[in-house]
Write a protein that holds these residues in place. Structure first.
Motif, short mmCIF file in Angstrom:
data_model
loop_
_atom_site.label_atom_id
_atom_site.label_comp_id
_atom_site.label_asym_id
_atom_site.label_seq_id
_atom_site.Cartn_x
_atom_site.Cartn_y
_atom_site.Cartn_z
N ASP A 31 0.81 -1.21 0.00
CA ASP A 31 0.00 0.00 0.00
C ASP A 31 0.85 1.27 0.00
OD1 ASP A 31 -2.29 -1.50 0.04
OD2 ASP A 31 -2.53 -1.42 2.21
N HIS A 32 2.17 1.11 0.02
CA HIS A 32 3.07 2.26 0.01
C HIS A 32 3.60 2.51 -1.40
CE1 HIS A 32 4.25 2.47 4.55
NE2 HIS A 32 2.94 2.33 4.36
N ILE A 33 4.05 3.73 -1.63
CA ILE A 33 4.83 4.03 -2.82
C ILE A 33 6.27 3.66 -2.51
CG2 ILE A 33 5.62 5.84 -4.38
CD1 ILE A 33 3.05 7.39 -3.73
N ASN A 34 6.86 2.80 -3.34
CA ASN A 34 8.21 2.31 -3.08
C ASN A 34 9.23 3.05 -3.93
OD1 ASN A 34 7.95 -0.10 -1.21
ND2 ASN A 34 6.43 -0.59 -2.76
N MET A 35 10.30 3.50 -3.30
CA MET A 35 11.39 4.18 -3.98
C MET A 35 12.71 3.53 -3.60
SD MET A 35 10.40 8.20 -3.46
CE MET A 35 8.84 8.85 -4.09
N VAL A 36 13.67 3.60 -4.52
CA VAL A 36 15.02 3.12 -4.26
C VAL A 36 15.99 4.23 -4.65
CG1 VAL A 36 16.81 1.47 -4.92
CG2 VAL A 36 14.48 0.69 -4.62
N VAL A 37 16.96 4.49 -3.78
CA VAL A 37 18.01 5.46 -4.08
C VAL A 37 19.31 4.70 -4.29
CG1 VAL A 37 19.33 7.45 -3.23
CG2 VAL A 37 16.89 7.23 -2.69
N VAL A 38 19.95 4.93 -5.45
CA VAL A 38 21.24 4.31 -5.76
C VAL A 38 22.23 5.42 -6.10
CG1 VAL A 38 20.18 2.19 -6.61
CG2 VAL A 38 20.66 4.04 -8.21
N GLY A 39 23.52 5.09 -6.04
CA GLY A 39 24.54 6.10 -6.31
C GLY A 39 24.42 6.68 -7.71
N LYS A 40 24.39 5.81 -8.69
CA LYS A 40 24.16 6.20 -10.08
C LYS A 40 23.23 5.17 -10.69
CE LYS A 40 28.53 8.56 -11.10
NZ LYS A 40 29.75 8.57 -11.96
N TYR A 41 22.44 5.61 -11.66
CA TYR A 41 21.49 4.69 -12.28
C TYR A 41 21.50 4.87 -13.78
CZ TYR A 41 17.17 2.40 -13.65
OH TYR A 41 16.26 1.59 -14.26
N LYS A 42 21.62 3.76 -14.48
CA LYS A 42 21.58 3.77 -15.95
C LYS A 42 20.50 2.81 -16.41
CE LYS A 42 26.54 4.71 -16.46
NZ LYS A 42 27.81 4.24 -17.08
N GLU A 43 19.88 3.16 -17.53
CA GLU A 43 18.86 2.27 -18.07
C GLU A 43 19.46 0.99 -18.63
OE1 GLU A 43 14.98 4.12 -19.75
OE2 GLU A 43 16.64 5.29 -20.55
N SER A 44 20.72 1.05 -19.06
CA SER A 44 21.35 -0.14 -19.64
C SER A 44 22.86 -0.04 -19.49
CB SER A 44 20.98 -0.27 -21.12
OG SER A 44 21.56 0.78 -21.87
N VAL A 45 23.52 -1.16 -19.70
CA VAL A 45 24.98 -1.19 -19.64
C VAL A 45 25.57 -0.25 -20.68
CG1 VAL A 45 27.00 -2.66 -19.95
CG2 VAL A 45 25.02 -3.53 -18.70
N SER A 46 24.92 -0.12 -21.82
CA SER A 46 25.45 0.71 -22.91
C SER A 46 25.17 2.20 -22.73
CB SER A 46 24.86 0.24 -24.25
OG SER A 46 23.45 0.35 -24.24
N SER A 47 24.33 2.57 -21.76
CA SER A 47 24.02 3.99 -21.55
C SER A 47 25.29 4.74 -21.15
CB SER A 47 22.95 4.16 -20.46
OG SER A 47 21.75 3.56 -20.85
N LYS A 48 25.48 5.92 -21.75
CA LYS A 48 26.68 6.70 -21.45
C LYS A 48 26.52 7.53 -20.18
CE LYS A 48 28.18 7.01 -26.27
NZ LYS A 48 28.51 7.92 -27.41
N GLY A 49 25.36 8.08 -19.98
CA GLY A 49 25.14 8.93 -18.82
C GLY A 49 24.18 8.28 -17.84
N SER A 50 24.09 8.86 -16.65
CA SER A 50 23.17 8.34 -15.65
C SER A 50 21.88 9.15 -15.65
CB SER A 50 23.82 8.38 -14.26
OG SER A 50 24.16 9.70 -13.91
N LEU A 51 20.82 8.53 -15.19
CA LEU A 51 19.52 9.19 -15.11
C LEU A 51 19.31 9.77 -13.72
CD1 LEU A 51 17.32 6.45 -16.83
CD2 LEU A 51 18.16 8.56 -17.86
N SER A 52 18.66 10.92 -13.64
CA SER A 52 18.34 11.50 -12.33
C SER A 52 17.29 10.67 -11.62
CB SER A 52 17.83 12.94 -12.50
OG SER A 52 18.84 13.77 -13.01
N GLY A 53 16.36 10.15 -12.37
CA GLY A 53 15.30 9.33 -11.80
C GLY A 53 14.63 8.54 -12.89
N HIS A 54 13.94 7.50 -12.50
CA HIS A 54 13.22 6.67 -13.46
C HIS A 54 12.09 5.97 -12.73
CE1 HIS A 54 12.56 4.54 -17.15
NE2 HIS A 54 12.79 3.36 -16.61
N THR A 55 10.91 5.97 -13.32
CA THR A 55 9.75 5.34 -12.71
C THR A 55 9.35 4.11 -13.50
OG1 THR A 55 8.94 7.43 -11.82
CG2 THR A 55 7.33 5.66 -12.04
N LEU A 56 9.36 2.98 -12.82
CA LEU A 56 8.89 1.73 -13.40
C LEU A 56 7.43 1.57 -13.02
CD1 LEU A 56 11.92 -0.52 -12.36
CD2 LEU A 56 11.64 0.79 -14.46
#
Length: 320
Positions: free
Chosen positions: A129-154
């Motif tokens: 019943d909660h909204i779940n969030m995860v904080v990580v040091g850096k986050y990329k959509e894929s191994v091939s991504s060059k930059g990191s994303l500020s946030g992403h919602t699944l």
């Protein structure tokens, strides 16, 4: 904060199918509000990140106060030609869980790796019943991504889905939340507010490479490009919030200037939703996310945007 009886609340809710259609409740100043039951934040702490529980308690209290100001329309800011939408959504209870691990697993996280799947499975086992969030040091959509994303919602239930993803989760970049230049990119609070907008089925109001009504919302101006607050030479635009760029040639048929104050845009100026964005969020909340909120009757003047509760627990496991 003043609460009202169940009978009063029932009478209000009965006549108010959505906040966009608020009718008089007969109780002076009282409106229905959507009280989110809880936000669960899992911080995957790696070397180089803060490991002090007090740090996270202080900072998330400040950031969710800003989030609540936006969703309660208590920022005190306005935009000429627009009426701030009034979501009447607030997030009073924040629980933070600190997980400790090594840099490889927790710092540079990529969505298309086994590690992120294992981590998401682990942290998503909490309160549904909660909204779940995860904080990580850096986050990329894929191994091939060059930059990191500020946030992403699944988001399984949203109109815009990530193919192959079976999670309901907001992922936040530690560096963007706590270390980035707020003059350039905006505050960590606006980052969270932006991702919560995605969680409630809002999209970006711009096309990446062409002028687009990308979000399908009639009262958000069409726009093109993500990083409008930079000049063509790569320098930061001077006073971007009071001196937004002129309409691009691709959007010559759009009569309205880009609404850079829109929470769902990018940049340092964000603080508002439009009326139609609010209507869309509330329809989605009432239709697809009924389990995450309670409806309460409150006088808006009495509602403090500061979270009522921010708790932190440190989990000394997952050390590798």
């Amino acid at each position: 904060m003043k609460y009202y009886s169940i009978i009063q609340l029932f009478l209000i809710a009965l006549s108010v199918p959505a906040l966009g259609d608020i009718k008089s409740s007969g109780i002076s100043g009282v409106q229905p509000f959507y009280r989110i039951k809880g936000v669960s934040i899992h911080v995957l702490v790696a070397p180089g990140m803060q490991n002090d529980p007090g740090f996270y308690s202080r900072h998330f209290r400040v950031k969710f106060k800003e989030v609540n100001k936006i969703y309660l329309n208590k920022t005190g800011k306005t935009v000429a030609g627009y009426t701030n939408g009034q979501p009447n959504i607030y997030f009073p209870e924040i629980s933070i869980q600190l997980h400790y691990g090594n840099r490889y697993t927790y710092y540079d996280v990529k969505e298309d790796t086994d590690e992120i799947t294992q981590l998401l499975d682990k942290v998503q086992g909490g309160n549904k019943d909660h909204i779940n969030m995860v904080v990580v040091g850096k986050y990329k959509e894929s191994v091939s991504s060059k930059g990191s994303l500020s946030g992403h919602t699944l988001c399984l239930k949203c109109t815009r889905k990530d193919e192959g993803i079976d999670k309901e989760l907001i992922i936040l970049n530690y560096e963007s939340l706590f270390l980035r230049n707020e003059v350039k990119f905006g505050t960590g609070g606006t980052l969270i507010a932006h991702e919560l907008g995605h969680y409630l089925d809002l999209n970006h109001p711009f096309g990446i490479n062409f002028c687009s009504d990308a979000d399908g919302i009639p009262d958000t101006p069409r726009a093109v490009g993500q990083f409008w607050y930079y000049n063509p030479d790569g320098s930061l635009r001077k006073n971007p919030c009071v001196n937004p760029p002129p309409k691009s040639p691709e959007c010559i048929l759009e009569l309205r200037r880009r609404l850079v104050q829109n929470v769902m845009d990018y940049g340092p100026c964000r603080f508002m939703f439009t009326n139609r964005q609010v209507a869309h969020m509330l329809d989605f909340l009432q239709g697809k996310r009924t389990g995450i909120y309670d409806t309460v009757a409150l006088d808006p003047a009495s509602l403090d945007p500061t979270p009522e509760s921010v708790t932190v627990n440190a989990a000394w496991y997952d050390c590798q």
